[in-house]
Design a protein around this motif. Structure first.
Motif, PDB file in Angstrom:
ATOM      1  N   PRO A  38      19.534 -11.004 -31.089  1.00  0.00           N
ATOM      2  CA  PRO A  38      19.372  -9.588 -30.699  1.00  0.00           C
ATOM      3  C   PRO A  38      18.770  -8.732 -31.803  1.00  0.00           C
ATOM      4  N   LEU A  39      19.137  -9.030 -33.063  1.00  0.00           N
ATOM      5  CA  LEU A  39      18.580  -8.256 -34.168  1.00  0.00           C
ATOM      6  C   LEU A  39      17.068  -8.461 -34.264  1.00  0.00           C
ATOM      7  N   PHE A  40      16.618  -9.726 -34.120  1.00  0.00           N
ATOM      8  CA  PHE A  40      15.188 -10.007 -34.168  1.00  0.00           C
ATOM      9  C   PHE A  40      14.465  -9.429 -32.948  1.00  0.00           C
ATOM     10  N   ILE A  41      15.140  -9.371 -31.811  1.00  0.00           N
ATOM     11  CA  ILE A  41      14.540  -8.730 -30.636  1.00  0.00           C
ATOM     12  C   ILE A  41      14.316  -7.246 -30.915  1.00  0.00           C
ATOM     13  N   GLY A  42      15.332  -6.616 -31.523  1.00  0.00           N
ATOM     14  CA  GLY A  42      15.178  -5.201 -31.873  1.00  0.00           C
ATOM     15  C   GLY A  42      14.017  -4.971 -32.822  1.00  0.00           C
ATOM     16  N   PHE A  43      13.887  -5.849 -33.839  1.00  0.00           N
ATOM     17  CA  PHE A  43      12.753  -5.734 -34.771  1.00  0.00           C
ATOM     18  C   PHE A  43      11.428  -5.922 -34.032  1.00  0.00           C
ATOM     19  N   ALA A  44      11.404  -6.899 -33.088  1.00  0.00           N
ATOM     20  CA  ALA A  44      10.171  -7.176 -32.343  1.00  0.00           C
ATOM     21  C   ALA A  44       9.770  -5.977 -31.492  1.00  0.00           C
TER      22      ALA A  44
END
Length: 294
Positions: A38-44
């Motif tokens: 989820p953190l990487f999705i937010g960054f993406a």
């Protein structure tokens, strides 16, 4: 492979420590990657809104590694815990040669639940703990209030479950004792005895299910309150981007999902505690004495 001591979760961990340690390491690595998604999705999301695809490719790399680790871990798990069940069954049969067939048959099934606990329930608790820690840390980086709300919800959940532990232990004991009678009842070829036996099993299972429903309902109310509070607090008190909002809501829900796994593992331990006491007792309970309905 098992020594002459009691058949317990600790004994299985000692006998198969290296094989189980490897599968648990794979599980922890898998859950750590899952928790970061989820953190990487937010960054993406934030990157794509700014026409930057670097974070998107980082997300793809994490997902690719996650898929490979998940496939390898599941294939390895099946082989390891299949061996544990075989050794557990062989040891039980050798130690309980003088028990009635009805009791031995029931206890062989119960003994397999120790391996089931090591394969499913305990790793679930471990992965949930990792998810909880990561979720609280990430929420804390956004705002300490969000993390405090999450920690308070988890503490309330554990308090709710602790009140029901004794009832789960008692009901599982009744269920196991009735199960030990099953083969003997079948051998009598008496329809009325079988009907009474099955009715008693159903009645105990209903009591267990009703207790689960009440406990999980209360826990779910607490945890959903956490999600609503964090969503309200983040939008009303913080200056954040769309990707950050997504991460806060997602990690709040991840915390809920992880927290719900703890009562499941604790309930499994309640049942397993009764089973370990039963299968290590050489003398069967009085199977001829009818069990009073409660």
């Amino acid at each position: 492979m098992l020594n002459d001591g009691p058949l317990t979760v600790r004994a299985l961990l000692r006998a198969f420590r290296w094989r189980i340690a490897l599968t648990w390491m794979l599980i922890l690595f898998e859950v750590a990657l899952t928790a970061l998604v989820p953190l990487f999705i937010g960054f993406a999301i934030d990157g794509l809104l700014a026409s930057d695809t670097q974070a998107l490719f980082q997300l793809i790399a994490v997902l690719a590694v996650l898929i490979v680790v998940s496939v390898i871990r599941r294939a390895y798990d099946t082989r390891v815990f299949g061996t544990v069940r075989v050794e557990m069954g062989k040891t039980q049969a050798a130690r309980a040669a003088n028990l009635p067939v009805s009791t031995l048959n029931a206890r062989l099934g119960m003994g397999r639940e120790l391996a089931d606990f090591l394969e499913a329930d305990l790793p679930l608790a471990m992965t949930s703990l990792v998810q909880l820690i990561i979720s609280v840390i990430v929420l804390y980086t956004f705002d300490p209030v969000l993390a405090l709300a999450g920690a308070s919800a988890v503490a309330t959940m554990l308090a709710i479950y602790s009140l029901s532990h004794g009832r789960f232990y008692r009901l599982n004991g009744q269920l196991n004792q009735q199960t030990e009678r099953q083969v003997g009842i079948l051998e009598t070829r008496k329809p009325q005895s079988l009907s009474t036996h099955l009715t008693r099993l159903r009645r105990i299972e209903v009591r267990i299910s009703d207790t689960e429903s009440i406990v999980y309902g209360a826990i779910f109310v607490v945890l959903l309150g956490l999600v609503v509070f964090n969503l309200w607090y983040a939008t009303a008190n913080l200056t954040i981007t769309s990707g950050t909002i997504f991460s806060i809501v997602t990690y709040s829900w991840e915390l809920v999902d992880a927290a719900l796994a703890f009562p499941m593992a604790l309930q499994g331990w309640s049942r397993l505690s009764e089973i370990m006491k039963r299968i290590n007792h050489a003398v069967p309970s009085d199977l001829s004495k009818p069990q009073a309905d409660q």
